[in-house]
Design an enzyme around this catalytic site. Structure first.
Site, short mmCIF file in Angstrom:
data_model
loop_
_atom_site.label_atom_id
_atom_site.label_comp_id
_atom_site.label_asym_id
_atom_site.label_seq_id
_atom_site.Cartn_x
_atom_site.Cartn_y
_atom_site.Cartn_z
N GLY A 270 0.77 -1.25 0.00
CA GLY A 270 0.00 0.00 0.00
C GLY A 270 0.79 1.28 0.00
O GLY A 270 0.33 2.29 -0.53
N ASP B 57 0.90 3.11 4.56
CA ASP B 57 -0.23 3.76 3.88
C ASP B 57 -1.28 4.25 4.86
O ASP B 57 -1.78 5.36 4.76
CB ASP B 57 -0.85 2.82 2.82
CG ASP B 57 -1.24 1.45 3.37
OD1 ASP B 57 -0.97 1.17 4.56
OD2 ASP B 57 -1.81 0.65 2.60
N ASP C 193 -4.94 1.84 11.04
CA ASP C 193 -6.34 1.61 11.35
C ASP C 193 -6.44 1.22 12.83
O ASP C 193 -6.53 2.08 13.70
CB ASP C 193 -6.83 0.50 10.40
CG ASP C 193 -8.31 0.19 10.49
OD1 ASP C 193 -9.07 1.06 10.93
OD2 ASP C 193 -8.71 -0.91 10.11
N LYS D 247 -6.51 6.60 11.18
CA LYS D 247 -7.90 6.58 11.68
C LYS D 247 -7.86 6.55 13.20
O LYS D 247 -7.94 5.46 13.80
CB LYS D 247 -8.62 5.32 11.17
CG LYS D 247 -8.74 5.19 9.66
CD LYS D 247 -9.50 3.89 9.33
CE LYS D 247 -9.50 3.58 7.87
NZ LYS D 247 -10.05 2.24 7.57
N PHE E 216 -13.76 2.61 5.13
CA PHE E 216 -12.82 1.94 4.23
C PHE E 216 -12.47 2.85 3.04
O PHE E 216 -13.35 3.38 2.39
CB PHE E 216 -13.41 0.63 3.72
CG PHE E 216 -12.42 -0.19 2.94
CD1 PHE E 216 -11.44 -0.92 3.59
CD2 PHE E 216 -12.46 -0.20 1.56
CE1 PHE E 216 -10.52 -1.66 2.87
CE2 PHE E 216 -11.54 -0.94 0.83
CZ PHE E 216 -10.57 -1.67 1.49
N VAL E 217 -11.18 3.01 2.79
CA VAL E 217 -10.73 3.90 1.71
C VAL E 217 -9.86 3.14 0.70
O VAL E 217 -9.23 2.13 1.03
CB VAL E 217 -9.94 5.12 2.26
CG1 VAL E 217 -10.85 6.03 3.06
CG2 VAL E 217 -8.75 4.69 3.09
N ASP F 253 -5.79 -0.55 -1.86
CA ASP F 253 -6.63 -1.36 -2.74
C ASP F 253 -7.90 -1.86 -2.06
O ASP F 253 -7.99 -1.85 -0.83
CB ASP F 253 -5.86 -2.59 -3.23
CG ASP F 253 -5.70 -3.64 -2.13
OD1 ASP F 253 -5.32 -3.25 -1.00
OD2 ASP F 253 -5.98 -4.82 -2.37
N ARG G 49 -5.57 0.66 -6.59
CA ARG G 49 -4.31 1.27 -6.14
C ARG G 49 -3.87 2.42 -7.06
O ARG G 49 -3.15 3.32 -6.64
CB ARG G 49 -3.19 0.24 -6.11
CG ARG G 49 -3.35 -0.85 -5.08
CD ARG G 49 -2.04 -1.63 -4.93
NE ARG G 49 -2.22 -2.91 -4.29
CZ ARG G 49 -2.27 -3.11 -2.97
NH1 ARG G 49 -2.17 -2.09 -2.16
NH2 ARG G 49 -2.43 -4.31 -2.48
P1 5GP Z 1 -4.18 -2.01 11.19
O1 5GP Z 1 -3.21 -3.10 11.52
O2 5GP Z 1 -3.75 -0.65 11.66
O3 5GP Z 1 -5.58 -2.36 11.64
O4 5GP Z 1 -4.30 -1.98 9.63
C1 5GP Z 1 -3.24 -1.64 8.85
C2 5GP Z 1 -3.35 -2.22 7.45
O5 5GP Z 1 -4.71 -2.57 7.12
C3 5GP Z 1 -2.90 -1.20 6.45
O6 5GP Z 1 -1.55 -1.33 6.18
C4 5GP Z 1 -3.77 -1.53 5.25
O7 5GP Z 1 -3.14 -2.51 4.46
C5 5GP Z 1 -5.03 -2.13 5.83
N1 5GP Z 1 -6.13 -1.15 5.93
C6 5GP Z 1 -6.63 -0.60 7.04
N2 5GP Z 1 -7.64 0.24 6.77
C7 5GP Z 1 -7.77 0.22 5.43
C8 5GP Z 1 -8.62 0.93 4.51
O8 5GP Z 1 -9.48 1.75 4.87
N3 5GP Z 1 -8.44 0.67 3.20
C9 5GP Z 1 -7.51 -0.22 2.73
N4 5GP Z 1 -7.43 -0.39 1.43
N5 5GP Z 1 -6.68 -0.88 3.57
C10 5GP Z 1 -6.80 -0.65 4.89
#
Ligand code: 5GP
Length: 177
Positions: A48, A103, A106, A134, A155-156, A162, A168
């Site tokens: 990403g 990228d 979350d 976020k 979700f973005v 992607d 992407r």
């Molecule tokens: P976390 O571990 O912080 O929950 O999530 C991190 C990973 O989840 C990011 O590197 C990304 O790959 C994916 N991710 C989290 N939120 C989104 C979103 O809104 N859109 C997309 N495409 N990927 C996300």
């Protein structure tokens, strides 16, 4: 700007390319000052962050290096929470000033995992830069050192992010409608 359909879902523009470029430039300006004479090593997190990393890197005007790592963890539109593996630290990162380029943060699971893994390599310092953050989705006591945009927990896609492999290549960032 028009909505886009990716697989079964419709997405609408949330952040335009021009704004993204401006924020990345501002971040690069800070890093150029803060890391002068520190020869930072950027670690882009694939897949990403490849566009974010490339655009930021082009704006860095101090001595620096870049390498990429990969974490396997995510599918569909919800985080699985199960982070598995950090691949690709072939570069010697001992005694280096590392700046991780991600990228999106979350829940913070991935960020925390990456930092814990990197800490084992006796780096001089580790900072975490993310294009998107976020804060309301965060499950850990973690805050990125740099984030270009704070967004609500939806979700973005676009600008490297992607939805099941697609989207992407969109220049703007889109949110699920
Ligand atoms: P976390 O571990 O912080 O929950 O999530 C991190 C990973 O989840 C990011 O590197 C990304 O790959 C994916 N991710 C989290 N939120 C989104 C979103 O809104 N859109 C997309 N495409 N990927 C996300």
């Amino acid at each position: 700007m028009q909505d886009v359909k990716i697989h079964d879902k419709v997405f609408t523009v949330m952040i335009e390319a021009k704004q993204i470029n401006e924020r990345i430039k501002t971040l690069a300006d800070s890093i150029n000052i803060e890391y002068k004479d520190k020869k930072p090593l950027f670690l882009g997190v694939l897949n990403g962050a490849f566009l974010f990393a490339a655009d930021l890197f082009k704006e860095i005007n101090i001595e620096c290096e870049i390498s990429f790592v990969k974490v396997s963890s995510y599918s569909g539109t919800e985080s699985s929470g199960a982070v598995k593996n950090l691949i690709g630290i072939s570069h010697s990162i001992k005694d280096r000033h590392v700046i991780v380029l991600e990228d999106i943060v979350d829940t913070g699971d991935t960020a925390r995992y990456i930092i814990e893994e990197l800490k084992r390599h006796e780096t001089a310092s580790i900072k975490f830069a993310t294009l998107l953050f976020k804060p309301k989705a965060l499950k850990h006591n973690f805050k990125p050192d740099y984030s270009c945009f704070e967004i609500d927990p939806a979700f973005v896609v676009g600008f490297g992010l992607d939805y099941d492999g697609l989207g992407r290549n969109l220049n703007d960032i889109y949110v699920l409608k």
